[in-house]
Design an enzyme around this catalytic site. Sequence first.
Site, PDB file in Angstrom:
ATOM      1  N   GLU A  52      -5.552  52.115  57.277  1.00 16.46           N
ATOM      2  CA  GLU A  52      -4.552  53.105  56.883  1.00 16.46           C
ATOM      3  C   GLU A  52      -3.217  52.635  57.420  1.00 16.46           C
ATOM      4  O   GLU A  52      -3.085  52.329  58.605  1.00 16.46           O
ATOM      5  CB  GLU A  52      -4.860  54.471  57.487  1.00 16.46           C
ATOM      6  CG  GLU A  52      -5.879  55.270  56.717  1.00 16.46           C
ATOM      7  CD  GLU A  52      -6.157  56.606  57.394  1.00 16.46           C
ATOM      8  OE1 GLU A  52      -7.222  57.177  57.100  1.00 16.46           O
ATOM      9  OE2 GLU A  52      -5.353  57.063  58.218  1.00 16.46           O
ATOM     10  N   ASP A  63       2.411  65.474  62.056  1.00 17.25           N
ATOM     11  CA  ASP A  63       1.995  64.523  63.069  1.00 17.25           C
ATOM     12  C   ASP A  63       2.428  64.916  64.466  1.00 17.25           C
ATOM     13  O   ASP A  63       3.438  65.584  64.652  1.00 17.25           O
ATOM     14  CB  ASP A  63       2.559  63.136  62.735  1.00 17.25           C
ATOM     15  CG  ASP A  63       1.808  62.493  61.584  1.00 17.25           C
ATOM     16  OD1 ASP A  63       0.606  62.233  61.757  1.00 17.25           O
ATOM     17  OD2 ASP A  63       2.406  62.286  60.518  1.00 17.25           O
ATOM     18  N   TYR A 178     -11.242  62.783  54.251  1.00 17.00           N
ATOM     19  CA  TYR A 178     -10.732  62.597  55.607  1.00 17.00           C
ATOM     20  C   TYR A 178     -10.827  63.942  56.314  1.00 17.00           C
ATOM     21  O   TYR A 178     -10.100  64.873  55.982  1.00 17.00           O
ATOM     22  CB  TYR A 178      -9.284  62.127  55.502  1.00 17.00           C
ATOM     23  CG  TYR A 178      -8.627  61.650  56.769  1.00 17.00           C
ATOM     24  CD1 TYR A 178      -9.102  62.000  58.035  1.00 17.00           C
ATOM     25  CD2 TYR A 178      -7.507  60.831  56.713  1.00 17.00           C
ATOM     26  CE1 TYR A 178      -8.485  61.553  59.177  1.00 17.00           C
ATOM     27  CE2 TYR A 178      -6.874  60.379  57.850  1.00 17.00           C
ATOM     28  CZ  TYR A 178      -7.358  60.753  59.077  1.00 17.00           C
ATOM     29  OH  TYR A 178      -6.726  60.319  60.208  1.00 17.00           O
TER      30      TYR A 178
END
Lengths: 280, 376
Positions: A52, A63, A178
Amino acid sequence: MQSASRIGRRFDKLKKEGRAGLITFVTAGDPDLATSAEILHGLPAAGADLIELGMPFSDPMADGPAIQASSLRALKSGMRLKKTLTLVADFRREDVETPVVLMGYYNPIYVYGVDRFVADAVKSGVDGLIVVDLPPEEVDELWQPARAAGIDFIFLTAPTSDDKRLPKIVARATGFIYYVSIIGITGTRSASIADVKKAVQRIRKHTRLPIGVGFGIRTPEQAAEIAAVADAAVVGSALVDIVAGGLDANGKPKPGLAGRVLDRVAALAEGVRRARVKVA
Amino acid sequence: MPLILEVEKAYAVAKADPDFWDDFHRHMKHYVGRPSPLYLAQRLTTHFGGAKIYFKRDELNHTGAHKINNTIGQILLARRMGKTRVIAETGAGQHGVATATVCALFGIPCVVYMGETDIERQAPNVFRMKLLGAEVRPVTAGTGTLKDAMNEALRDWVANVDDTFYIIGTVAGPHPYPAMVRDFQAVIGNEVRAQIMEAEGRLPDTLVACIGGGSNAMGLFHPFLDDEEVRIIGVEAAGLGIKTGKHCASLTAGAPGVLHGNRTYLLQTDDGQIIDGHSISAGLDYPGIGPEHSWLSDLGRVEYVSITDKEALDAFQLCTRMEGIIPALEPAHALAHVAKIAGDVAEGHLLVMNMCGRGDKDVFAVARHLGIELKT
């Protein structure tokens, strides 16, 4: 049956080997283009099964501090979306087996132009996309051209993705799922393995796609634990932290930085391989 | 995502419930002090020599700005949803103060995210929030300004979705926020409609309001959008001038993009990276603008113009001396545009400008710009 995509083929291969995979995340251009390229090119040999690559963005709101900082370092070093694609194209000339998934936010893609981005991504050898701020309800304008061009579209699921939400997500998902094992942002608290196992079983009821589990994995032991219950373990912040710790006072990489990142990847890969899980 | 869907669902139910609006209007009347007056600015009208200029006096609201209309609405929704903790982002601190205020009113713990740069620039509002019992968390990420505070609030929200409600301060962010904040702020325009009918027996000819994210403007404009004869003008911050690149005019000089869950005009680089705006007024320096404004601009229903720091500073002083009203630097931008157009129309032309905040918070900044040093 042979999978059409590089990601599919890689998970088929892992299944044949009877083990889970290691997915590594680093940000393109962090701390600079040369070091980032060195890390990228070394990842397959170090044991990364799938790569990734973060597309830097000024406002990475999903994030945590580690990846925020890495995104800003990359931008400061002059990284742009075009250069990220070139980085992948250079990698692709050496490695035609290891899947590369670009992960980031929609605005740089939107400004680049969706059709132009998809065309350039295919040309560069990009296999999949994770666009954090595009939920399934809003994804079609990128999803349709990307899928038509053969690019896999990977979605994040979280403990808050309940049985009503999951079908909406998996309906658009290809490549793999994911699973973000903790609630919140990347790189913070890690989840208990029992919870992860339960969640993976719950997601399996909705899809036959492989499931990668991430967020909060730092050690080979944790990677092995995840590998025992999922199809792949995703490691990001732990690698990005090594980059952050390997800079001098001016933010320039100290000698051997890429090597230290790759050493950690090798240790994590060893952990994943040790788990030797039979994938159901 | 599920957290936003939860707000959307709860707001849809509340919106259809007359009890919710009774509660809202009770607080508007007895706590905020609404309706705010519609005031004929006689001396400025004479001075400009043209349009009859009315100020909608939202600077007289409790806490000194229009922000409280929205925070009351959202906290009532948070309570209906059983949320026990509130978070907010703030730039200049006005929305932070308005949120801390309603949290004190209902005894709900409050965390306000504020960029470190802004904390330095807005010390009095930081102290005000703390007095009100809120925790002010400095945001060092990014450039330490409003957009970074919003990023940090979103991070907090996804990590604490069970008990936390996020009170967004403007008509931006993910759906349903732009529509919900508009609905709460529409109290401004709805009052103006009734008040101008009472004062003049007809609708206004022109509406003017300043725009950062655009909540006070949307609140004034929305009830008039279908009245085609009403000219509507939004005023963005041109900072040091559009050409210098140091401005906050997302519509005038930005480009379409996607940020914080909405597609709108943004200040950004050609690589899609968001850049900070500049304005003398901290309340106007959001790098985006509410998506409904972008839509109204594309439609051509609302005109969007821009005013520089210097023009706003002149209007600030003019208003203070001629009307005895110290405006916030935000509506001083609106007034600077009024000054440009008021003389061009016939006498009897009715112009309503939203005086959306008072200028006490700005006296130090203004003194600095005028070269006067105040001792603190």
